[in-house]
Design an enzyme around this catalytic site. Structure first.
Site, PDB file in Angstrom:
ATOM      1  N   GLU A 356     -46.800  97.120  -6.873  1.00 52.72           N
ATOM      2  CA  GLU A 356     -47.778  97.868  -6.085  1.00 52.72           C
ATOM      3  C   GLU A 356     -48.291  99.075  -6.866  1.00 52.72           C
ATOM      4  O   GLU A 356     -49.433  99.498  -6.691  1.00 52.72           O
ATOM      5  CB  GLU A 356     -47.159  98.308  -4.752  1.00 52.72           C
ATOM      6  CG  GLU A 356     -48.196  98.646  -3.687  1.00 52.72           C
ATOM      7  CD  GLU A 356     -47.598  98.807  -2.304  1.00 52.72           C
ATOM      8  OE1 GLU A 356     -47.805  97.921  -1.459  1.00 52.72           O
ATOM      9  OE2 GLU A 356     -46.911  99.826  -2.073  1.00 52.72           O
ATOM     10  N   HIS A 387     -26.970  79.958 -11.438  1.00 57.02           N
ATOM     11  CA  HIS A 387     -26.989  78.589 -10.927  1.00 57.02           C
ATOM     12  C   HIS A 387     -28.335  78.254 -10.301  1.00 57.02           C
ATOM     13  O   HIS A 387     -28.440  77.286  -9.536  1.00 57.02           O
ATOM     14  CB  HIS A 387     -25.861  78.402  -9.918  1.00 57.02           C
ATOM     15  CG  HIS A 387     -24.504  78.583 -10.529  1.00 57.02           C
ATOM     16  ND1 HIS A 387     -23.783  77.546 -11.084  1.00 57.02           N
ATOM     17  CD2 HIS A 387     -23.748  79.695 -10.720  1.00 57.02           C
ATOM     18  CE1 HIS A 387     -22.638  77.999 -11.562  1.00 57.02           C
ATOM     19  NE2 HIS A 387     -22.592  79.310 -11.358  1.00 57.02           N
ATOM     20  N   LYS A 515     -55.887  93.276   5.106  1.00 59.77           N
ATOM     21  CA  LYS A 515     -55.730  93.898   6.429  1.00 59.77           C
ATOM     22  C   LYS A 515     -57.068  93.959   7.162  1.00 59.77           C
ATOM     23  O   LYS A 515     -57.139  93.701   8.371  1.00 59.77           O
ATOM     24  CB  LYS A 515     -55.129  95.303   6.293  1.00 59.77           C
ATOM     25  CG  LYS A 515     -53.682  95.306   5.827  1.00 59.77           C
ATOM     26  CD  LYS A 515     -52.999  96.644   6.044  1.00 59.77           C
ATOM     27  CE  LYS A 515     -53.551  97.734   5.176  1.00 59.77           C
ATOM     28  NZ  LYS A 515     -52.761  98.989   5.272  1.00 59.77           N
TER      29      LYS A 515
END
Length: 550
Positions: A356, A387, A515
């Site tokens: 960000e 793994h 948004k």
């Protein structure tokens, strides 16, 4: 104010580009063989409790000399001074950048617009202390007279990621209070969190500076509805809700007593806000004294960063090495790999912190950049990652610099668990650096009695090229202070890179467009009418959604 210097136009960048012609052939095995003192030259200690080993990187003293020259020619030192002195280096929002003031334990004046902010910072800390102590001691009672047992922090982004990460990292210091964190606007998050809780003994922290954040306020209203379904009387909200906000009117209208509203300031960026009142959940989780220790640890690194010459400055060194891979080796990502289960959200926290901050394509002059800026950040705790994705790091075609972080002392000394964990920590960086040659593989096969045909078939798949760069950060133990050290170290690394890339690291305009469009789409979802106002893909998706719901 920050200078607007294109790093690619500096002499240092040209020198690094020329140096890379040789450096791209660096081999870690050769570098270590040629210099018995390499570890001593390329490692640093911070205080008594942190060792940073950067010797397993594709660098020489000449590389670092040229990288430090780049820092000097982009005027990093003056940028550091500008940030700490309260200059409005967040230019696009007209704000100072002073998360460092929140943890300024030396209490030296920090001026913003001619006013020392430290009295206000200390006043909020004192208020947090009183609130925290009343809740932890049980003095604070709910509407039926019962002690509070559970705290639900409702926030998103910086109001969630930091407090959640720290509360998990410092779980060994847990108070009697049980912490819960709700962020996602997906109703499942709040519903599943509330299922086991009792309204009589639950207190909510609503973390929203403006008290208008869509996700946070949606969850806050659902939490209040859940509470009032049991409590009934709106007046009881005041005993079960507190606000981390600056919007006193909206806080009061919600039903929260403004005496239980904790303010912070516009010079505190969201992703740097755990040090502010947003950290109230941390103080409740681990105790106020431990919260102060967290601040102390960060302040130690702040002083180191502000006062130490670039060549011995740990955040600067880490930043420059990261830039070396990002801009010259073509690495697109960095992995943060903590070998401590308590740090399981550390990588996610700095995924936000880094991406960000430095995920920008326009420089401080407003021009498109023609060089790489922020890397992709990702990671998981060891040994789980081994793994899952280490295969690609070891034998894939992508260069992925990695930070390995581990404590020497575990909070849970169970059998030989920690020795096994740490043996993997040490082994992975050794394997990544030095690999396994074809000759070694053949010798192992011969010792195992394999035939020549078997050897010829399998050898290519068993060879490890090595030469994969890593940093190793060894911490004596994860404590509030050392965690504060680590967080501040990474914060300042991000800042350094943003300065050199000539970008603004403290705004985040990239989150706005989605948004805005979501607010336009929301009313379109209120009925079953076909939507035609978007592109064909978006129209098709919305209409399919409506059809599925019919």
């Amino acid at each position: 104010m920050l200078k607007n210097i294109n790093p690619t136009e500096t002499q240092a960048w040209a020198d690094l580009t020329a140096h890379f012609e040789t450096a791209q052939d660096f081999n870690l095995s050769d570098l270590f063989a040629a210099d018995a003192q390499r570890f001593d030259k390329f490692s640093a200690t911070f205080g008594q409790d942190i060792l940073v080993d950067f010797s397993k990187n594709l660098i020489t003293e000449e590389t670092m000399k040229k990288l430090f020259a780049l820092a000097e020619q982009t005027e990093l030192s003056s940028a550091i001074t500008a940030m700490f002195s309260g200059e409005k280096i967040n230019k696009t929002e007209g704000r100072s950048v002073l998360h460092t003031a929140l943890r300024n334990r030396s209490n030296t004046p920090v001026m913003v617009d001619g006013e020392d902010v430290m009295p206000a910072v200390n006043a909020v800390l004192e208020k947090m202390k009183g609130f925290t102590e009343r809740l932890i001691s049980g003095e604070w009672k709910g509407y039926t007279g019962k002690e509070i047992t559970d705290i639900v922090n409702i926030g998103i982004g910086g109001s969630d990621l930091g407090p959640y990460m720290v509360s998990e990292a410092l779980a060994p210091y847990k108070t009697r209070l049980n912490m819960h964190f709700v962020s996602n606007v997906d109703g499942t998050h709040i519903v599943e969190t509330l299922k086991p809780l009792n309204p009589e003994t639950t207190l909510f922290l609503i973390a929203s500076k403006t008290f208008t954040t869509q996700e946070t306020m949606t969850n806050a209203h659902s939490a209040r509805d859940w509470f009032l379904a049991e409590a009934g009387d709106q007046a009881h909200v005041a005993k079960h809700f507190a606000a981390l906000s600056t919007n006193a009117q909206s806080v009061s209208e919600f039903g929260i007593d403004t005496d239980n509203m904790f303010e912070f300031w516009d010079w505190v960026g969201g992703r740097y806000s755990l040090w502010s009142a947003i950290g109230l959940s941390i103080a409740l989780a681990v105790g106020f004294d431990n919260f102060i220790e967290l601040l102390e640890g960060a302040h130690e690194v702040d002083k180191h960063f502000a006062e130490t010459d670039l060549e011995n400055n740990v955040p600067v060194i880490l930043a420059l090495i990261g830039l070396w891979y990002n801009n010259f080796h073509g690495a697109e990502s960095e992995s943060i790999l903590p070998y401590d289960q308590y740090l399981h959200r550390f990588a996610a926290y700095f995924q936000q912190g880094n991406m960000e901050s430095n995920g920008k394509c326009v420089d401080r002059n407003g021009n498109p950049v023609d060089y790489q800026t922020g890397p992709i950040i990702w990671g998981e705790p060891g040994t789980n990652g081994q793994h899952a994705f280490y295969q690609l790091i070891h034998q894939g075609t992508k260069l992925i610099p990695c930070d390995f972080i581990a404590p020497a002392i575990s909070h849970n000394q169970v059998g030989d668990h920690h020795q096994k964990l740490m043996s993997n920590f040490f082994a992975q960086t050794e394997a990544l650096a030095f690999g396994k040659t074809e000759e070694t593989v053949k010798a192992e096969f011969a010792a195992a009695g394999k035939t020549e045909a078997e050897v010829a078939e399998l050898v290519p798949f068993k060879v490890f090229e090595g030469n994969r760069p890593t940093n190793s950060i060894l911490v004596k133990q994860v404590t509030p202070k050392t965690l504060g050290n680590l967080i501040a170290m990474y914060e300042h690394k991000i800042f350094v890179q943003g300065v050199i890339w000539n970008i603004f690291s403290f705004d985040q305009w990239g989150v706005e467009l989605g948004k805005q469009l979501a607010n336009q789409i929301l009313p379109e979802l209120a009925d079953d009418k076909a939507v035609t106002s978007h592109d064909s893909s978006t129209n098709g998706l919305i209409n399919a959604f409506k059809a599925f719901q019919a």
